[in-house]
Design a protein around this motif. Sequence first.
Motif, mmCIF file in Angstrom:
data_model
loop_
_atom_site.group_PDB
_atom_site.id
_atom_site.type_symbol
_atom_site.label_atom_id
_atom_site.label_comp_id
_atom_site.label_asym_id
_atom_site.label_seq_id
_atom_site.Cartn_x
_atom_site.Cartn_y
_atom_site.Cartn_z
ATOM 1 N N GLY A 1 0.725 -13.929 12.308
ATOM 2 C CA GLY A 1 -0.195 -12.797 12.242
ATOM 3 C C GLY A 1 0.426 -11.572 11.607
ATOM 4 O O GLY A 1 -0.118 -10.464 11.717
ATOM 5 N N GLU A 2 1.544 -11.735 10.918
ATOM 6 C CA GLU A 2 2.223 -10.615 10.278
ATOM 7 C C GLU A 2 1.706 -10.417 8.859
ATOM 8 O O GLU A 2 1.473 -11.386 8.131
ATOM 9 N N TYR A 3 1.529 -9.161 8.459
ATOM 10 C CA TYR A 3 1.069 -8.864 7.108
ATOM 11 C C TYR A 3 2.115 -9.320 6.087
ATOM 12 O O TYR A 3 3.298 -8.986 6.189
ATOM 13 N N ILE A 4 1.642 -10.080 5.110
ATOM 14 C CA ILE A 4 2.494 -10.545 4.008
ATOM 15 C C ILE A 4 2.092 -9.875 2.703
ATOM 16 O O ILE A 4 2.927 -9.509 1.887
ATOM 17 N N VAL A 5 0.773 -9.707 2.510
ATOM 18 C CA VAL A 5 0.219 -9.031 1.339
ATOM 19 C C VAL A 5 -0.850 -8.059 1.819
ATOM 20 O O VAL A 5 -1.676 -8.407 2.675
ATOM 21 N N VAL A 6 -0.842 -6.835 1.313
ATOM 22 C CA VAL A 6 -1.875 -5.846 1.648
ATOM 23 C C VAL A 6 -2.244 -5.085 0.382
ATOM 24 O O VAL A 6 -1.453 -5.008 -0.561
ATOM 25 N N ASN A 7 -3.448 -4.537 0.370
ATOM 26 C CA ASN A 7 -3.791 -3.666 -0.766
ATOM 27 C C ASN A 7 -3.626 -2.206 -0.360
ATOM 28 O O ASN A 7 -3.464 -1.875 0.823
ATOM 29 N N GLN A 8 -3.682 -1.333 -1.339
ATOM 30 C CA GLN A 8 -3.406 0.077 -1.098
ATOM 31 C C GLN A 8 -4.451 0.718 -0.190
ATOM 32 O O GLN A 8 -4.155 1.638 0.569
ATOM 33 N N THR A 9 -5.683 0.213 -0.238
ATOM 34 C CA THR A 9 -6.739 0.758 0.619
ATOM 35 C C THR A 9 -6.386 0.594 2.085
ATOM 36 O O THR A 9 -6.567 1.512 2.894
ATOM 37 N N LEU A 10 -5.868 -0.572 2.453
ATOM 38 C CA LEU A 10 -5.468 -0.805 3.843
ATOM 39 C C LEU A 10 -4.336 0.140 4.237
ATOM 40 O O LEU A 10 -4.342 0.701 5.337
ATOM 41 N N VAL A 11 -3.387 0.309 3.356
ATOM 42 C CA VAL A 11 -2.262 1.219 3.628
ATOM 43 C C VAL A 11 -2.776 2.622 3.946
ATOM 44 O O VAL A 11 -2.392 3.236 4.948
ATOM 45 N N GLU A 12 -3.669 3.125 3.110
ATOM 46 C CA GLU A 12 -4.178 4.484 3.274
ATOM 47 C C GLU A 12 -5.014 4.627 4.540
ATOM 48 O O GLU A 12 -4.958 5.656 5.223
ATOM 49 N N ARG A 13 -5.779 3.607 4.892
ATOM 50 C CA ARG A 13 -6.634 3.702 6.073
ATOM 51 C C ARG A 13 -5.844 3.573 7.369
ATOM 52 O O ARG A 13 -6.351 3.879 8.441
ATOM 53 N N CYS A 14 -4.614 3.104 7.249
ATOM 54 C CA CYS A 14 -3.727 3.079 8.406
ATOM 55 C C CYS A 14 -2.931 4.374 8.518
ATOM 56 O O CYS A 14 -2.072 4.511 9.390
ATOM 57 N N GLY A 15 -3.226 5.311 7.603
ATOM 58 C CA GLY A 15 -2.533 6.586 7.630
ATOM 59 C C GLY A 15 -1.122 6.517 7.095
ATOM 60 O O GLY A 15 -0.284 7.370 7.415
ATOM 61 N N LEU A 16 -0.844 5.519 6.247
ATOM 62 C CA LEU A 16 0.496 5.313 5.699
ATOM 63 C C LEU A 16 0.493 5.597 4.199
ATOM 64 O O LEU A 16 -0.560 5.821 3.602
ATOM 65 N N THR A 17 1.655 5.571 3.603
ATOM 66 C CA THR A 17 1.761 5.843 2.169
ATOM 67 C C THR A 17 2.330 4.670 1.382
ATOM 68 O O THR A 17 2.119 4.588 0.181
ATOM 69 N N ASP A 18 3.058 3.792 2.059
ATOM 70 C CA ASP A 18 3.735 2.708 1.345
ATOM 71 C C ASP A 18 3.454 1.362 1.991
ATOM 72 O O ASP A 18 3.398 1.248 3.225
ATOM 73 N N LYS A 19 3.280 0.340 1.183
ATOM 74 C CA LYS A 19 2.972 -1.002 1.690
ATOM 75 C C LYS A 19 4.072 -1.554 2.585
ATOM 76 O O LYS A 19 3.809 -2.344 3.504
ATOM 77 N N SER A 20 5.303 -1.157 2.321
ATOM 78 C CA SER A 20 6.433 -1.679 3.092
ATOM 79 C C SER A 20 6.315 -1.347 4.580
ATOM 80 O O SER A 20 6.901 -2.021 5.428
ATOM 81 N N ALA A 21 5.547 -0.295 4.895
ATOM 82 C CA ALA A 21 5.363 0.086 6.298
ATOM 83 C C ALA A 21 4.488 -0.910 7.051
ATOM 84 O O ALA A 21 4.486 -0.931 8.291
ATOM 85 N N LEU A 22 3.739 -1.737 6.318
ATOM 86 C CA LEU A 22 2.857 -2.733 6.936
ATOM 87 C C LEU A 22 3.436 -4.144 6.900
ATOM 88 O O LEU A 22 3.179 -4.946 7.813
ATOM 89 N N ILE A 23 4.164 -4.470 5.863
ATOM 90 C CA ILE A 23 4.667 -5.831 5.700
ATOM 91 C C ILE A 23 5.551 -6.212 6.888
ATOM 92 O O ILE A 23 6.470 -5.482 7.268
ATOM 93 N N GLY A 24 5.256 -7.374 7.474
ATOM 94 C CA GLY A 24 6.014 -7.858 8.624
ATOM 95 C C GLY A 24 5.487 -7.378 9.960
ATOM 96 O O GLY A 24 5.968 -7.811 11.017
ATOM 97 N N LYS A 25 4.473 -6.503 9.941
ATOM 98 C CA LYS A 25 3.887 -5.993 11.182
ATOM 99 C C LYS A 25 2.622 -6.796 11.528
ATOM 100 O O LYS A 25 1.951 -7.330 10.650
ATOM 101 N N THR A 26 2.297 -6.833 12.809
ATOM 102 C CA THR A 26 1.044 -7.429 13.262
ATOM 103 C C THR A 26 0.038 -6.315 13.554
ATOM 104 O O THR A 26 0.412 -5.140 13.657
ATOM 105 N N SER A 27 -1.232 -6.689 13.708
ATOM 106 C CA SER A 27 -2.284 -5.685 13.915
ATOM 107 C C SER A 27 -2.012 -4.800 15.119
ATOM 108 O O SER A 27 -2.246 -3.593 15.082
#
Length: 249
Positions: free
Chosen positions: A39-65
């Motif tokens: 359940g860990e993020y492997i690929v995300v788009n920039q829209t998801l990054v921004e809606r999570c209040g983040l700026t970089d995809k690396s902050a999501l990769i390897g994390k679960t919901s």
Amino acid sequence: MENTSLQADFFNLLYEPFTCETLFDQLSDIVYFVKNNKGEYIVVNQTLVERCGLTDKSALIGKTSDQVYPLSLGSEYRKQDDQILKDGTPILNQLELHMTPNQELSWCLTTKVPLHGAKGEVVGIAGVSRDLIPQKKKHEDYQRIAESVTYIKNNYNKALMVDDLARMACMSTYQYEQRMQKIFKLTAGQFIQKTRIEIALWKLRETNLQIVEIALDCGYADQSAFSRQFKKTIGLTPAQYRKLMKRKK
């Protein structure tokens, strides 16, 4: 040549796996992701990054919901993922109300599908959440269903049957459903659900009515049915949402 062979021959030519990431980065109204079997993020788009209040995809990769989203929102999304990874049952066009880190709400249709390995086992999940476009009252077909739409909004607390709404619009049920999909991108049932949840959200925020009263006022048979649908749609129970909104004030 079979389609599967044609596809395999093509993908074997690619230098690296095609994840669609670059394409989905260009779509600001669509959240896109791929997750592994944990359940860990492997690929995300920039829209998801921004809606999570983040700026970089690396902050999501390897994390679960549940490591990304606040409160019980994350745990609810994690439950969805765990169920798909367990039995491979997809979620198709599920109406959801997503909440951003600053508690803004937006309606979307979510689809999550399992990804299978060479032996048929579920090895991950791919998903999209597409924003709903506001209703188009100027749509050329809107006038034909305008009366029924107004009826839904004025009678959301009553038992609403799609067949009755179709007759009101002088259409067959199939024609009515097609028209609703064309204008609102929702089934008639989803439109009714959306209307009721929106009223419930307002009542939870702006009134002190008991949750059971709100449930009945919004057309649900009882508080349990209301709470199940509310949590499925927004990821929070009615009580959790009310508490969050009071804290925000």
